[in-house]
Design a protein around this motif. Structure first.
Motif, PDB file in Angstrom:
ATOM      1  N   GLU B  15      18.916  64.432  44.752  1.00 47.87           N
ATOM      2  CA  GLU B  15      19.067  64.677  43.394  1.00 47.87           C
ATOM      3  C   GLU B  15      18.150  66.068  43.049  1.00 47.87           C
ATOM      4  OE1 GLU B  15      16.912  61.222  41.560  1.00 47.87           O
ATOM      5  OE2 GLU B  15      18.100  61.428  39.777  1.00 47.87           O
ATOM      6  N   LYS B  16      18.953  66.584  42.078  1.00 49.42           N
ATOM      7  CA  LYS B  16      18.517  67.961  41.253  1.00 49.42           C
ATOM      8  C   LYS B  16      18.634  69.155  42.529  1.00 49.42           C
ATOM      9  CE  LYS B  16      14.433  65.545  39.073  1.00 49.42           C
ATOM     10  NZ  LYS B  16      13.204  65.238  38.607  1.00 49.42           N
ATOM     11  N   GLU B  17      19.087  68.814  43.638  1.00 51.75           N
ATOM     12  CA  GLU B  17      19.450  69.948  44.367  1.00 51.75           C
ATOM     13  C   GLU B  17      20.831  70.405  44.080  1.00 51.75           C
ATOM     14  OE1 GLU B  17      15.821  70.469  45.727  1.00 51.75           O
ATOM     15  OE2 GLU B  17      17.272  71.433  46.958  1.00 51.75           O
ATOM     16  N   ALA B  18      21.147  71.490  44.628  1.00 56.01           N
ATOM     17  CA  ALA B  18      22.804  72.067  44.452  1.00 56.01           C
ATOM     18  C   ALA B  18      23.451  71.657  45.784  1.00 56.01           C
ATOM     19  CB  ALA B  18      22.795  73.569  44.250  1.00 56.01           C
ATOM     20  N   VAL B  19      24.848  71.674  45.593  1.00 55.69           N
ATOM     21  CA  VAL B  19      25.723  71.357  46.791  1.00 55.69           C
ATOM     22  C   VAL B  19      26.745  72.099  46.491  1.00 55.69           C
ATOM     23  CG1 VAL B  19      26.446  69.183  45.485  1.00 55.69           C
ATOM     24  CG2 VAL B  19      26.458  69.305  48.083  1.00 55.69           C
ATOM     25  N   TYR B  64      28.998  72.681  37.057  1.00 56.35           N
ATOM     26  CA  TYR B  64      30.026  73.152  37.779  1.00 56.35           C
ATOM     27  C   TYR B  64      30.449  74.447  38.128  1.00 56.35           C
ATOM     28  CZ  TYR B  64      30.584  67.939  37.458  1.00 56.35           C
ATOM     29  OH  TYR B  64      30.335  66.509  37.374  1.00 56.35           O
ATOM     30  N   SER B  65      30.634  75.016  39.106  1.00 57.74           N
ATOM     31  CA  SER B  65      31.216  76.465  39.297  1.00 57.74           C
ATOM     32  C   SER B  65      32.193  76.424  40.518  1.00 57.74           C
ATOM     33  CB  SER B  65      30.027  77.564  39.282  1.00 57.74           C
ATOM     34  OG  SER B  65      29.298  77.170  40.414  1.00 57.74           O
ATOM     35  N   LEU B  66      32.999  77.245  40.471  1.00 55.74           N
ATOM     36  CA  LEU B  66      34.160  77.472  41.524  1.00 55.74           C
ATOM     37  C   LEU B  66      33.883  78.695  42.346  1.00 55.74           C
ATOM     38  CD1 LEU B  66      37.647  76.346  41.139  1.00 55.74           C
ATOM     39  CD2 LEU B  66      37.017  78.260  42.579  1.00 55.74           C
ATOM     40  N   ASN B  67      33.552  78.656  43.398  1.00 57.33           N
ATOM     41  CA  ASN B  67      33.273  80.064  44.030  1.00 57.33           C
ATOM     42  C   ASN B  67      34.656  80.387  44.659  1.00 57.33           C
ATOM     43  OD1 ASN B  67      32.418  81.950  45.889  1.00 57.33           O
ATOM     44  ND2 ASN B  67      31.091  80.830  46.913  1.00 57.33           N
ATOM     45  N   PHE B  68      35.166  81.267  43.968  1.00 60.62           N
ATOM     46  CA  PHE B  68      36.667  81.611  44.295  1.00 60.62           C
ATOM     47  C   PHE B  68      36.434  82.961  45.268  1.00 60.62           C
ATOM     48  CE2 PHE B  68      40.970  81.891  44.305  1.00 60.62           C
ATOM     49  CZ  PHE B  68      41.582  83.148  43.622  1.00 60.62           C
ATOM     50  N   SER B  74      39.793  80.618  49.966  1.00 58.02           N
ATOM     51  CA  SER B  74      38.746  79.386  49.582  1.00 58.02           C
ATOM     52  C   SER B  74      38.086  79.298  47.958  1.00 58.02           C
ATOM     53  CB  SER B  74      37.418  79.611  50.351  1.00 58.02           C
ATOM     54  OG  SER B  74      36.575  80.419  49.751  1.00 58.02           O
ATOM     55  N   ALA B  75      38.073  78.164  47.845  1.00 60.98           N
ATOM     56  CA  ALA B  75      37.876  77.704  46.337  1.00 60.98           C
ATOM     57  C   ALA B  75      36.804  76.503  46.326  1.00 60.98           C
ATOM     58  CB  ALA B  75      39.111  77.320  45.524  1.00 60.98           C
ATOM     59  N   ASN B  76      35.487  76.929  46.865  1.00 64.83           N
ATOM     60  CA  ASN B  76      34.571  75.868  46.753  1.00 64.83           C
ATOM     61  C   ASN B  76      33.814  75.557  45.496  1.00 64.83           C
ATOM     62  OD1 ASN B  76      34.889  76.284  49.771  1.00 64.83           O
ATOM     63  ND2 ASN B  76      33.137  77.443  49.938  1.00 64.83           N
ATOM     64  N   LEU B  77      33.680  74.272  45.397  1.00 63.71           N
ATOM     65  CA  LEU B  77      32.870  73.786  43.986  1.00 63.71           C
ATOM     66  C   LEU B  77      31.434  73.894  44.432  1.00 63.71           C
ATOM     67  CD1 LEU B  77      33.407  72.193  41.400  1.00 63.71           C
ATOM     68  CD2 LEU B  77      33.279  70.172  42.579  1.00 63.71           C
ATOM     69  N   VAL B  78      30.815  74.303  43.365  1.00 70.32           N
ATOM     70  CA  VAL B  78      29.280  74.234  43.401  1.00 70.32           C
ATOM     71  C   VAL B  78      28.785  73.365  42.415  1.00 70.32           C
ATOM     72  CG1 VAL B  78      27.083  75.477  43.476  1.00 70.32           C
ATOM     73  CG2 VAL B  78      29.122  76.587  44.539  1.00 70.32           C
ATOM     74  N   ILE B  79      28.191  72.371  42.678  1.00 75.39           N
ATOM     75  CA  ILE B  79      27.299  71.432  41.824  1.00 75.39           C
ATOM     76  C   ILE B  79      25.965  71.588  41.717  1.00 75.39           C
ATOM     77  CG2 ILE B  79      27.138  69.155  40.689  1.00 75.39           C
ATOM     78  CD1 ILE B  79      29.414  68.178  42.637  1.00 75.39           C
ATOM     79  N   SER B  80      25.345  72.357  40.750  1.00 73.33           N
ATOM     80  CA  SER B  80      23.802  72.367  40.458  1.00 73.33           C
ATOM     81  C   SER B  80      23.239  70.996  39.909  1.00 73.33           C
ATOM     82  CB  SER B  80      23.853  73.688  39.759  1.00 73.33           C
ATOM     83  OG  SER B  80      24.101  73.578  38.089  1.00 73.33           O
ATOM     84  N   ARG B 110      33.597  62.898  49.964  1.00 74.87           N
ATOM     85  CA  ARG B 110      32.740  61.628  49.327  1.00 74.87           C
ATOM     86  C   ARG B 110      31.423  62.165  49.095  1.00 74.87           C
ATOM     87  NH1 ARG B 110      33.230  56.887  47.303  1.00 74.87           N
ATOM     88  NH2 ARG B 110      35.164  56.447  48.342  1.00 74.87           N
ATOM     89  N   LEU B 111      30.804  62.628  48.070  1.00 74.88           N
ATOM     90  CA  LEU B 111      29.544  63.104  47.706  1.00 74.88           C
ATOM     91  C   LEU B 111      28.808  61.725  47.541  1.00 74.88           C
ATOM     92  CD1 LEU B 111      27.663  65.360  47.419  1.00 74.88           C
ATOM     93  CD2 LEU B 111      28.170  65.392  45.054  1.00 74.88           C
ATOM     94  N   SER B 112      27.681  61.724  48.064  1.00 74.05           N
ATOM     95  CA  SER B 112      26.532  60.867  47.705  1.00 74.05           C
ATOM     96  C   SER B 112      25.312  61.521  47.504  1.00 74.05           C
ATOM     97  CB  SER B 112      26.317  59.852  48.893  1.00 74.05           C
ATOM     98  OG  SER B 112      27.417  59.338  49.359  1.00 74.05           O
ATOM     99  N   VAL B 113      24.757  61.050  46.211  1.00 71.52           N
ATOM    100  CA  VAL B 113      23.486  61.808  45.837  1.00 71.52           C
ATOM    101  C   VAL B 113      22.379  60.901  45.888  1.00 71.52           C
ATOM    102  CG1 VAL B 113      22.206  62.982  43.610  1.00 71.52           C
ATOM    103  CG2 VAL B 113      24.941  62.956  43.894  1.00 71.52           C
ATOM    104  N   ILE B 114      21.199  61.367  46.621  1.00 72.49           N
ATOM    105  CA  ILE B 114      20.194  60.292  47.003  1.00 72.49           C
ATOM    106  C   ILE B 114      18.992  60.670  45.984  1.00 72.49           C
ATOM    107  CG2 ILE B 114      18.715  59.903  48.921  1.00 72.49           C
ATOM    108  CD1 ILE B 114      20.788  61.104  50.771  1.00 72.49           C
ATOM    109  N   ALA B 115      18.417  59.656  45.509  1.00 71.17           N
ATOM    110  CA  ALA B 115      17.344  59.775  44.698  1.00 71.17           C
ATOM    111  C   ALA B 115      16.031  60.183  45.465  1.00 71.17           C
ATOM    112  CB  ALA B 115      16.924  58.702  43.986  1.00 71.17           C
TER     113      ALA B 115
END
Lengths: 117, 115
Positions: B15-19, B64-68, B74-80, B110-115
């Motif tokens: 949680e609170k990290e970027a992925v 959300y940002s897309l690293n194009f 490549s079109a990676n999704l970055v979740i901050s 499948r993304l799992s966010v850990i507390a």
């Protein structure tokens, strides 16, 4: 504004039976798409309507699947007779171009989970 | 033929990290669009972000940002600042011209966010 709706949300039928799925797109959307996700695999395109016309049905797996969109409003997808491999989640999406949007964004419905036993 | 590849079946993030969720694509059409959708456990498909092939800047929508990277396809999704509610399946998708062409999807991550 109401989103894309699908009915039923779940359906469990026996092999050989018939099932009809319904999709109500967002009002005014000319483009309507059907997609399917079989367990563990990617979402695959089935069919595309523009108004009441079938624009592309290249993804329909076989002639047991019949889609209609009478009057260019809601659409139905009938599976007859259903087979075990038809199990999966069936999604409907709709889109409409507007001059002030960048693209034909597709809005998805919640899906119908079909289980054939 | 167009193709989308998502190589990460599952990802964990604190949680609170970027992925970053990876997505590569293949197409011979110079005009195409790239999409990311989120599918929570409730099942609906939620549109997150869009990138057009001719867009000069990377798309951003809130966290959300897309690293194009066009040359690398490549079109990676970055979740901050990940949140617990970000736990879901994420699908990368593409469509070629014209704009109402059906989408081609990847297999999802499948993304799992850990507390």
């Amino acid at each position: 504004e109401a989103g894309v709706t699908q009915f039923p949300s779940h359906s469990v039928i026996e092999k050989g039976q018939t099932v009809t799925l319904r999709c109500d797109p967002i009002s005014g959307h000319d483009n309507l798409y059907w997609y399917r996700r079989v367990m563990g695999k990617e979402i695959k395109f089935l069919l595309h309507f523009v108004k009441e016309s079938k624009q592309d049905e290249s993804g329909m797996p076989n002639n047991r699947f019949l889609a209609e969109r009478t009057g260019g409003t809601y659409s139905t997808l009938k599976v007859q007779p259903a087979e075990l491999e038809d199990s999966g989640v069936y999604f409907c999406a709709s889109s409409q171009a507007h001059r002030d949007t960048r693209d034909y964004e597709q809005y998805f419905g919640p899906g119908t989970r079909l289980t054939v036993t | 033929a167009q193709k989308i590849t998502q190589t990460q079946p599952g990802m964990f993030v604190q949680e609170k990290e970027a992925v970053t969720l990876d997505c590569t694509y293949d197409t011979s059409d110079p005009s195409y669009g790239l999409f990311w959708y989120k599918q929570p456990s409730s099942g609906e498909m939620i549109f997150l972000i869009y990138q057009g092939s001719y867009d000069q800047q990377n798309a951003t929508e809130g966290r959300y940002s897309l690293n194009f990277q066009k040359a690398r396809k490549s079109a990676n999704l970055v979740i901050s600042a990940s949140q617990l509610g970000d736990s879901a399946m994420y699908f990368c998708a593409m469509r070629e011209a014209p704009r109402n062409t059906p989408l081609v999807f990847g297999k999802g991550t499948r993304l799992s966010v850990i507390a």
